[in-house]
Design a protein around this motif. Structure first.
Motif, short mmCIF file in Angstrom:
data_model
loop_
_atom_site.label_atom_id
_atom_site.label_comp_id
_atom_site.label_asym_id
_atom_site.label_seq_id
_atom_site.Cartn_x
_atom_site.Cartn_y
_atom_site.Cartn_z
N THR A 143 23.39 -39.88 -60.43
CA THR A 143 22.75 -40.63 -61.51
C THR A 143 21.75 -39.77 -62.27
O THR A 143 21.57 -39.95 -63.47
CB THR A 143 22.04 -41.89 -60.99
N VAL A 144 21.12 -38.84 -61.57
CA VAL A 144 20.15 -37.99 -62.27
C VAL A 144 20.85 -37.08 -63.28
O VAL A 144 20.29 -36.77 -64.33
CB VAL A 144 19.28 -37.17 -61.27
N ALA A 164 15.59 -32.89 -70.17
CA ALA A 164 16.52 -32.86 -69.03
C ALA A 164 15.85 -32.27 -67.80
O ALA A 164 16.04 -32.78 -66.68
CB ALA A 164 17.76 -32.05 -69.40
N GLN A 165 15.06 -31.22 -67.98
CA GLN A 165 14.35 -30.63 -66.85
C GLN A 165 13.34 -31.61 -66.27
O GLN A 165 13.16 -31.67 -65.05
CB GLN A 165 13.64 -29.34 -67.28
N LYS A 183 16.73 -44.84 -48.75
CA LYS A 183 17.51 -44.96 -49.98
C LYS A 183 18.37 -43.72 -50.17
O LYS A 183 18.09 -42.66 -49.63
CB LYS A 183 16.59 -45.09 -51.20
N SER A 184 19.37 -43.86 -50.98
CA SER A 184 20.20 -42.70 -51.35
C SER A 184 19.50 -41.98 -52.51
O SER A 184 19.25 -42.59 -53.55
CB SER A 184 21.58 -43.16 -51.80
N PRO A 185 19.19 -40.71 -52.34
CA PRO A 185 18.49 -39.98 -53.42
C PRO A 185 19.37 -39.86 -54.67
O PRO A 185 20.58 -39.66 -54.56
CB PRO A 185 18.22 -38.61 -52.83
N SER A 186 18.76 -39.97 -55.82
CA SER A 186 19.52 -39.91 -57.07
C SER A 186 20.08 -38.51 -57.31
O SER A 186 21.02 -38.35 -58.08
CB SER A 186 18.66 -40.34 -58.24
N LEU A 190 13.30 -32.78 -62.46
CA LEU A 190 12.11 -32.59 -61.64
C LEU A 190 11.62 -33.91 -61.06
O LEU A 190 11.23 -33.97 -59.89
CB LEU A 190 11.00 -31.93 -62.46
N GLU A 191 11.65 -34.95 -61.86
CA GLU A 191 11.24 -36.27 -61.39
C GLU A 191 12.12 -36.72 -60.22
O GLU A 191 11.62 -37.24 -59.22
CB GLU A 191 11.36 -37.26 -62.55
N ALA A 192 13.42 -36.49 -60.32
CA ALA A 192 14.33 -36.86 -59.23
C ALA A 192 14.10 -36.00 -57.99
O ALA A 192 14.19 -36.47 -56.86
CB ALA A 192 15.78 -36.74 -59.69
N ALA A 193 13.79 -34.71 -58.21
CA ALA A 193 13.51 -33.82 -57.08
C ALA A 193 12.24 -34.24 -56.34
O ALA A 193 12.17 -34.16 -55.11
CB ALA A 193 13.39 -32.38 -57.56
N LEU A 194 11.24 -34.68 -57.09
CA LEU A 194 10.00 -35.14 -56.47
C LEU A 194 10.18 -36.45 -55.71
O LEU A 194 9.44 -36.73 -54.77
CB LEU A 194 8.89 -35.28 -57.52
N ARG A 195 11.17 -37.25 -56.12
CA ARG A 195 11.45 -38.50 -55.43
C ARG A 195 12.41 -38.32 -54.25
O ARG A 195 12.68 -39.27 -53.53
CB ARG A 195 12.08 -39.50 -56.40
#
Length: 116
Positions: free
Chosen positions: A88-89, A61-62, A80-83, A66-71
């Motif tokens: 969605t994240v 989950a972390q 784009k709308s951030p996840s 983290l992947e979504a935060a980096l994107r």
């Protein structure tokens, strides 16, 4: 010639097998308790599996978060709308967190089914 089994992709639906696993595990736990063994093998295994699956789920989950935060900023700068903002994240992280537990339930179901 050995029979090859297809590898099955694990999903959260394997968690639906949890009541069956509990039903198959209870007699083994009772036998451990009756034998007066200081540490019942099945009880110890159950606790260890749960702790390991919870830890793996937490890290998964972390990693998704983290992947979504980096994107985040690349998504914002590209329009784009951030996840992280649309939720969605959170769903992906929850699904990733449950996957190790579902996999362990499936492994337990397969292992305990063979014992009969």
């Amino acid at each position: 010639m050995p029979v090859r089994r297809k590898r099955r992709k694990h999903s959260g639906s394997d968690l639906l097998l949890a009541p069956a696993v509990i039903g198959m595990r209870v007699p083994l736990l009772v036998l451990d308790a009756i034998s007066h063994a200081p540490n019942g093998r099945e009880a110890l295994r159950a606790v260890q599996e749960k702790a390991l699956a919870a830890t793996e789920g937490l890290f998964a989950a972390q990693a998704k978060t983290l992947e979504a935060a980096l994107r985040f900023w690349p998504d914002v700068l590209s329009g784009k709308s951030p996840s992280l903002c649309d939720g969605t994240v959170a769903m992906e992280a929850a699904a990733a967190a449950m996957l190790p537990a579902a996999q362990q339930v499936r492994r337990n179901f397969d292992r305990l089914s063979k014992r009969r």
